[in-house]
Design a protein around this motif. Structure first.
Motif, PDB file in Angstrom:
ATOM      1  N   TYR A   1      60.980 -75.117 -49.495  1.00 56.84           N
ATOM      2  CA  TYR A   1      59.620 -74.703 -49.132  1.00 56.84           C
ATOM      3  C   TYR A   1      59.214 -73.659 -50.175  1.00 56.84           C
ATOM      4  O   TYR A   1      60.067 -73.153 -50.925  1.00 56.84           O
ATOM      5  CB  TYR A   1      59.565 -74.124 -47.708  1.00 56.84           C
ATOM      6  CG  TYR A   1      60.631 -73.092 -47.405  1.00 56.84           C
ATOM      7  CD1 TYR A   1      60.516 -71.775 -47.869  1.00 56.84           C
ATOM      8  CD2 TYR A   1      61.759 -73.434 -46.670  1.00 56.84           C
ATOM      9  CE1 TYR A   1      61.487 -70.842 -47.612  1.00 56.84           C
ATOM     10  CE2 TYR A   1      62.742 -72.503 -46.412  1.00 56.84           C
ATOM     11  CZ  TYR A   1      62.599 -71.203 -46.874  1.00 56.84           C
ATOM     12  OH  TYR A   1      63.573 -70.277 -46.624  1.00 56.84           O
ATOM     13  N   PRO A   2      57.938 -73.295 -50.275  1.00 54.46           N
ATOM     14  CA  PRO A   2      57.534 -72.328 -51.296  1.00 54.46           C
ATOM     15  C   PRO A   2      58.226 -70.979 -51.127  1.00 54.46           C
ATOM     16  O   PRO A   2      58.432 -70.508 -50.011  1.00 54.46           O
ATOM     17  CB  PRO A   2      56.016 -72.199 -51.082  1.00 54.46           C
ATOM     18  CG  PRO A   2      55.620 -73.479 -50.431  1.00 54.46           C
ATOM     19  CD  PRO A   2      56.771 -73.851 -49.549  1.00 54.46           C
ATOM     20  N   THR A   3      58.585 -70.364 -52.244  1.00 52.75           N
ATOM     21  CA  THR A   3      59.140 -69.014 -52.196  1.00 52.75           C
ATOM     22  C   THR A   3      58.003 -68.018 -51.985  1.00 52.75           C
ATOM     23  O   THR A   3      56.821 -68.350 -52.109  1.00 52.75           O
ATOM     24  CB  THR A   3      59.855 -68.671 -53.511  1.00 52.75           C
ATOM     25  OG1 THR A   3      58.880 -68.666 -54.580  1.00 52.75           O
ATOM     26  CG2 THR A   3      60.946 -69.689 -53.824  1.00 52.75           C
ATOM     27  N   PHE A   4      58.372 -66.781 -51.668  1.00 52.99           N
ATOM     28  CA  PHE A   4      57.349 -65.744 -51.489  1.00 52.99           C
ATOM     29  C   PHE A   4      56.583 -65.527 -52.799  1.00 52.99           C
ATOM     30  O   PHE A   4      55.368 -65.331 -52.797  1.00 52.99           O
ATOM     31  CB  PHE A   4      58.000 -64.440 -51.029  1.00 52.99           C
ATOM     32  CG  PHE A   4      57.014 -63.372 -50.648  1.00 52.99           C
ATOM     33  CD1 PHE A   4      55.988 -63.631 -49.747  1.00 52.99           C
ATOM     34  CD2 PHE A   4      57.103 -62.095 -51.192  1.00 52.99           C
ATOM     35  CE1 PHE A   4      55.067 -62.648 -49.389  1.00 52.99           C
ATOM     36  CE2 PHE A   4      56.196 -61.100 -50.845  1.00 52.99           C
ATOM     37  CZ  PHE A   4      55.180 -61.376 -49.941  1.00 52.99           C
ATOM     38  N   LYS A   5      57.273 -65.582 -53.913  1.00 48.60           N
ATOM     39  CA  LYS A   5      56.616 -65.432 -55.213  1.00 48.60           C
ATOM     40  C   LYS A   5      55.570 -66.529 -55.421  1.00 48.60           C
ATOM     41  O   LYS A   5      54.475 -66.279 -55.944  1.00 48.60           O
ATOM     42  CB  LYS A   5      57.651 -65.494 -56.347  1.00 48.60           C
ATOM     43  CG  LYS A   5      58.561 -64.291 -56.439  1.00 48.60           C
ATOM     44  CD  LYS A   5      59.677 -64.515 -57.449  1.00 48.60           C
ATOM     45  CE  LYS A   5      59.158 -64.618 -58.862  1.00 48.60           C
ATOM     46  NZ  LYS A   5      58.647 -63.343 -59.372  1.00 48.60           N
ATOM     47  N   GLU A   6      55.889 -67.750 -55.008  1.00 47.23           N
ATOM     48  CA  GLU A   6      54.959 -68.868 -55.182  1.00 47.23           C
ATOM     49  C   GLU A   6      53.738 -68.719 -54.292  1.00 47.23           C
ATOM     50  O   GLU A   6      52.612 -69.030 -54.702  1.00 47.23           O
ATOM     51  CB  GLU A   6      55.692 -70.183 -54.903  1.00 47.23           C
ATOM     52  CG  GLU A   6      56.724 -70.520 -55.970  1.00 47.23           C
ATOM     53  CD  GLU A   6      57.759 -71.540 -55.545  1.00 47.23           C
ATOM     54  OE1 GLU A   6      58.586 -71.931 -56.399  1.00 47.23           O
ATOM     55  OE2 GLU A   6      57.761 -71.951 -54.363  1.00 47.23           O
ATOM     56  N   ILE A   7      53.940 -68.222 -53.071  1.00 48.77           N
ATOM     57  CA  ILE A   7      52.812 -67.994 -52.170  1.00 48.77           C
ATOM     58  C   ILE A   7      51.919 -66.876 -52.708  1.00 48.77           C
ATOM     59  O   ILE A   7      50.687 -66.949 -52.627  1.00 48.77           O
ATOM     60  CB  ILE A   7      53.313 -67.653 -50.751  1.00 48.77           C
ATOM     61  CG1 ILE A   7      53.927 -68.901 -50.105  1.00 48.77           C
ATOM     62  CG2 ILE A   7      52.185 -67.106 -49.881  1.00 48.77           C
ATOM     63  CD1 ILE A   7      52.947 -70.031 -49.845  1.00 48.77           C
ATOM     64  N   VAL A   8      52.527 -65.845 -53.261  1.00 50.14           N
ATOM     65  CA  VAL A   8      51.746 -64.750 -53.841  1.00 50.14           C
ATOM     66  C   VAL A   8      50.921 -65.248 -55.027  1.00 50.14           C
ATOM     67  O   VAL A   8      49.743 -64.918 -55.172  1.00 50.14           O
ATOM     68  CB  VAL A   8      52.668 -63.590 -54.263  1.00 50.14           C
ATOM     69  CG1 VAL A   8      51.916 -62.585 -55.146  1.00 50.14           C
ATOM     70  CG2 VAL A   8      53.222 -62.889 -53.027  1.00 50.14           C
TER      71      VAL A   8
END
Length: 227
Positions: A109-116
């Protein structure tokens, strides 16, 4: 700006369609935007609690996750398989695990960095768009009361007292939408410490109006994280 296949809403969608009654009292509930963003990630992404985001998350992984080796694979299928596997594991299912060389498998699933990155790029999701933009506190919508999540019970009691509508909230009403454990500062910094200086500065700029209007210590957050 790269446009995602989903997740955008027009600003007109947030505008009020009909004027409220003259005797209506309006209140706005706000939250520290940095905590709000992390809450979205922990609840909607890590728990994969909203299947409607599946295609959007697939797009995020394809667009933002660096692939450092060359393999012959279909990006869309590979990312979709990874998220389907994560959903199955979250729900206690037995979905077949994707092949080991699937570049989207860890994490699936998307990492926190990717969501940011997606947030800074313009993902207009209700849970990330600044309250100062979505709720119109500077003129388009007149509010009588401002409540903060951090002091919600106290603020709500004061509002009820002032409006003559005092009643107690039940625990089910208060926590019915919260599926994640309480967030402490150790956990807060563990997620935000994974971000780059550019990402932290980008979030600070993105949420600057919320931080100023609602008096949240966003700049202090960023400085502490950088240290």
């Amino acid at each position: 700006m790269w446009k995602f296949n989903g997740g955008f809403r027009k600003r007109e969608d947030f505008k009020e369609k009909d004027p409220p009654p003259k005797d209506e009292k309006r209140f706005l509930v706000v939250r520290d935007p940095f905590r709000r963003l992390l809450s979205l990630y922990r609840n909607k992404v890590e728990l994969l609690s909203h299947p409607i985001f599946k295609d959007i998350f697939t797009d995020f992984m394809i667009h933002y996750r660096p692939i450092r080796w060359n393999v012959d694979f279909d990006q869309k299928i590979s990312a979709d398989q990874a998220i389907s596997y994560a959903e199955s594991m979250t729900e206690g299912g037995t979905h077949e695990k994707p092949e080991e060389d699937n570049p989207y498998l860890y994490p699936p699933y998307p990492t926190f960095k990717e969501i940011v990155d997606a947030t800074i790029a313009g993902w207009k999701n209700n849970h990330v768009i600044p309250a100062s933009q979505r709720c119109g506190p500077c003129g388009s919508t007149p509010y009588d009361f401002l409540l903060k999540v951090e002091t919600f019970d106290c603020d709500l009691k004061n509002m009820f007292n002032l409006t003559g509508n005092l009643r107690l909230l039940t625990n089910s009403e208060r926590w019915m939408t919260n599926q994640t454990p309480a967030l402490n500062m150790t956990m807060f910094y563990s997620y935000y410490s994974t971000l780059s200086t550019e990402q932290l500065d980008g979030l600070l700029y993105f949420y600057q109006d919320d931080c100023l209007l609602f008096q949240y210590p966003c700049a202090e957050h960023v400085e502490n994280i950088k240290q």
